[in-house]
Design a protein around this motif. Structure first.
Motif, PDB file in Angstrom:
ATOM      1  N   TRP A  74     -26.170   4.516   2.522  1.00 54.57           N
ATOM      2  CA  TRP A  74     -26.443   5.239   3.769  1.00 54.57           C
ATOM      3  C   TRP A  74     -27.448   6.365   3.526  1.00 54.57           C
ATOM      4  N   ALA A  75     -27.232   7.139   2.467  1.00 52.75           N
ATOM      5  CA  ALA A  75     -28.121   8.260   2.164  1.00 52.75           C
ATOM      6  C   ALA A  75     -29.534   7.776   1.836  1.00 52.75           C
ATOM      7  N   MET A  76     -29.641   6.619   1.190  1.00 48.86           N
ATOM      8  CA  MET A  76     -30.961   6.052   0.908  1.00 48.86           C
ATOM      9  C   MET A  76     -31.687   5.717   2.213  1.00 48.86           C
ATOM     10  N   LYS A  77     -30.946   5.148   3.150  1.00 47.54           N
ATOM     11  CA  LYS A  77     -31.539   4.679   4.398  1.00 47.54           C
ATOM     12  C   LYS A  77     -31.847   5.823   5.366  1.00 47.54           C
ATOM     13  N   PHE A  78     -30.918   6.777   5.481  1.00 48.47           N
ATOM     14  CA  PHE A  78     -31.037   7.775   6.541  1.00 48.47           C
ATOM     15  C   PHE A  78     -31.336   9.193   6.053  1.00 48.47           C
ATOM     16  N   ASP A  79     -31.278   9.434   4.752  1.00 54.93           N
ATOM     17  CA  ASP A  79     -31.420  10.809   4.276  1.00 54.93           C
ATOM     18  C   ASP A  79     -32.400  10.925   3.109  1.00 54.93           C
ATOM     19  N   SER A  80     -33.229   9.931   2.893  1.00 51.33           N
ATOM     20  CA  SER A  80     -34.251   9.927   1.840  1.00 51.33           C
ATOM     21  C   SER A  80     -33.693  10.167   0.437  1.00 51.33           C
ATOM     22  N   PHE A  81     -32.465   9.732   0.202  1.00 50.78           N
ATOM     23  CA  PHE A  81     -31.836   9.876  -1.107  1.00 50.78           C
ATOM     24  C   PHE A  81     -32.375   8.813  -2.050  1.00 50.78           C
ATOM     25  N   LYS A  82     -32.700   9.221  -3.262  1.00 52.80           N
ATOM     26  CA  LYS A  82     -33.185   8.291  -4.282  1.00 52.80           C
ATOM     27  C   LYS A  82     -32.161   8.266  -5.421  1.00 52.80           C
ATOM     28  N   PRO A  83     -31.332   7.217  -5.503  1.00 57.06           N
ATOM     29  CA  PRO A  83     -30.316   7.187  -6.559  1.00 57.06           C
ATOM     30  C   PRO A  83     -30.962   7.044  -7.933  1.00 57.06           C
ATOM     31  N   ASP A  84     -30.363   7.711  -8.904  1.00 59.38           N
ATOM     32  CA  ASP A  84     -30.853   7.556 -10.270  1.00 59.38           C
ATOM     33  C   ASP A  84     -30.002   6.508 -10.995  1.00 59.38           C
ATOM     34  N   MET A  85     -30.285   6.314 -12.246  1.00 57.53           N
ATOM     35  CA  MET A  85     -29.587   5.304 -13.038  1.00 57.53           C
ATOM     36  C   MET A  85     -28.075   5.542 -13.030  1.00 57.53           C
ATOM     37  N   TRP A  86     -27.662   6.796 -13.093  1.00 58.14           N
ATOM     38  CA  TRP A  86     -26.234   7.106 -13.159  1.00 58.14           C
ATOM     39  C   TRP A  86     -25.546   6.840 -11.825  1.00 58.14           C
ATOM     40  N   ASP A  87     -26.220   7.072 -10.717  1.00 56.73           N
ATOM     41  CA  ASP A  87     -25.674   6.727  -9.407  1.00 56.73           C
ATOM     42  C   ASP A  87     -25.432   5.216  -9.319  1.00 56.73           C
ATOM     43  N   ILE A  88     -26.406   4.453  -9.777  1.00 58.20           N
ATOM     44  CA  ILE A  88     -26.305   2.990  -9.715  1.00 58.20           C
ATOM     45  C   ILE A  88     -25.208   2.477 -10.641  1.00 58.20           C
ATOM     46  N   ILE A  89     -25.164   2.985 -11.866  1.00 55.84           N
ATOM     47  CA  ILE A  89     -24.106   2.557 -12.795  1.00 55.84           C
ATOM     48  C   ILE A  89     -22.741   2.938 -12.239  1.00 55.84           C
ATOM     49  N   GLY A  90     -22.613   4.153 -11.718  1.00 53.21           N
ATOM     50  CA  GLY A  90     -21.344   4.582 -11.125  1.00 53.21           C
ATOM     51  C   GLY A  90     -20.925   3.692  -9.965  1.00 53.21           C
ATOM     52  N   GLY A  91     -21.889   3.322  -9.119  1.00 49.14           N
ATOM     53  CA  GLY A  91     -21.589   2.434  -7.995  1.00 49.14           C
ATOM     54  C   GLY A  91     -21.098   1.069  -8.459  1.00 49.14           C
ATOM     55  N   ILE A  92     -21.728   0.535  -9.483  1.00 54.89           N
ATOM     56  CA  ILE A  92     -21.303  -0.766 -10.022  1.00 54.89           C
ATOM     57  C   ILE A  92     -19.898  -0.672 -10.599  1.00 54.89           C
ATOM     58  N   LEU A  93     -19.631   0.397 -11.319  1.00 54.61           N
ATOM     59  CA  LEU A  93     -18.299   0.569 -11.909  1.00 54.61           C
ATOM     60  C   LEU A  93     -17.209   0.666 -10.845  1.00 54.61           C
ATOM     61  N   VAL A  94     -17.463   1.440  -9.790  1.00 51.85           N
ATOM     62  CA  VAL A  94     -16.417   1.563  -8.770  1.00 51.85           C
ATOM     63  C   VAL A  94     -16.229   0.259  -8.000  1.00 51.85           C
ATOM     64  N   LEU A  95     -17.301  -0.518  -7.807  1.00 54.71           N
ATOM     65  CA  LEU A  95     -17.131  -1.822  -7.154  1.00 54.71           C
ATOM     66  C   LEU A  95     -16.289  -2.759  -8.012  1.00 54.71           C
ATOM     67  N   PHE A  96     -16.464  -2.684  -9.309  1.00 50.13           N
ATOM     68  CA  PHE A  96     -15.619  -3.462 -10.217  1.00 50.13           C
ATOM     69  C   PHE A  96     -14.167  -3.036 -10.041  1.00 50.13           C
ATOM     70  N   GLY A  97     -13.936  -1.736  -9.958  1.00 51.44           N
ATOM     71  CA  GLY A  97     -12.582  -1.228  -9.735  1.00 51.44           C
ATOM     72  C   GLY A  97     -12.002  -1.699  -8.415  1.00 51.44           C
ATOM     73  N   VAL A  98     -12.812  -1.718  -7.363  1.00 52.27           N
ATOM     74  CA  VAL A  98     -12.356  -2.219  -6.062  1.00 52.27           C
ATOM     75  C   VAL A  98     -11.874  -3.660  -6.182  1.00 52.27           C
ATOM     76  N   CYS A  99     -12.665  -4.471  -6.858  1.00 47.38           N
ATOM     77  CA  CYS A  99     -12.295  -5.894  -7.026  1.00 47.38           C
ATOM     78  C   CYS A  99     -10.984  -6.032  -7.792  1.00 47.38           C
ATOM     79  N   LEU A 100     -10.804  -5.229  -8.819  1.00 48.10           N
ATOM     80  CA  LEU A 100      -9.549  -5.288  -9.566  1.00 48.10           C
ATOM     81  C   LEU A 100      -8.363  -4.879  -8.699  1.00 48.10           C
ATOM     82  N   ILE A 101      -8.516  -3.787  -7.977  1.00 54.01           N
ATOM     83  CA  ILE A 101      -7.417  -3.296  -7.155  1.00 54.01           C
ATOM     84  C   ILE A 101      -7.052  -4.277  -6.045  1.00 54.01           C
ATOM     85  N   MET A 102      -8.040  -4.798  -5.359  1.00 52.20           N
ATOM     86  CA  MET A 102      -7.766  -5.614  -4.173  1.00 52.20           C
ATOM     87  C   MET A 102      -7.547  -7.099  -4.478  1.00 52.20           C
TER      88      MET A 102
END
Length: 107
Positions: A74-102
């Motif tokens: 959302w921030a990338m699309k509407f707020d000119s946010f540019k994620p760095d490598m750590w944002d992307i890695i963190g996002g991938i890790l939490v999605l993995f966690g979501v899959c495990l939990i659900m």
């Protein structure tokens, strides 16, 4: 699983979008109507989250990860946010966690 993912996406849209509208209403002094629409979206998020078939604890724990990733997008699309490598890695890790939990097989 597809239905569950669609509910997560709709809930994320309502919560992040609603929160964003309230944010710009108060922080950027946009019109009151944006704040009201944002609050309605936030209330609808609470309803949509109940459409998941899992229990409250599991859904809300997993939704935290969805919220993180959707907020970055959302921030990338509407707020000119540019994620760095750590944002992307963190996002991938939490999605993995979501899959495990659900969706991990359980007895």
């Amino acid at each position: 699983m597809l239905q569950s993912l669609l509910v997560f996406v709709l809930a994320a849209f309502l919560e992040v979008g609603g929160g964003y509208l309230v944010w710009i209403w108060l922080k950027e002094e946009k019109g009151l109507m944006l704040g009201i629409i944002g609050m309605i979206c936030l209330a609808l998020y609470g309803v949509v989250a109940t459409w998941q078939v899992q229990g409250f604890g599991r859904v809300y724990a997993a939704y935290g990860g969805i919220f993180i990733v959707f907020s970055i997008i959302w921030a990338m699309k509407f707020d000119s946010f540019k994620p760095d490598m750590w944002d992307i890695i963190g996002g991938i890790l939490v999605l993995f966690g979501v899959c495990l939990i659900m969706y991990a097989p359980r007895n």
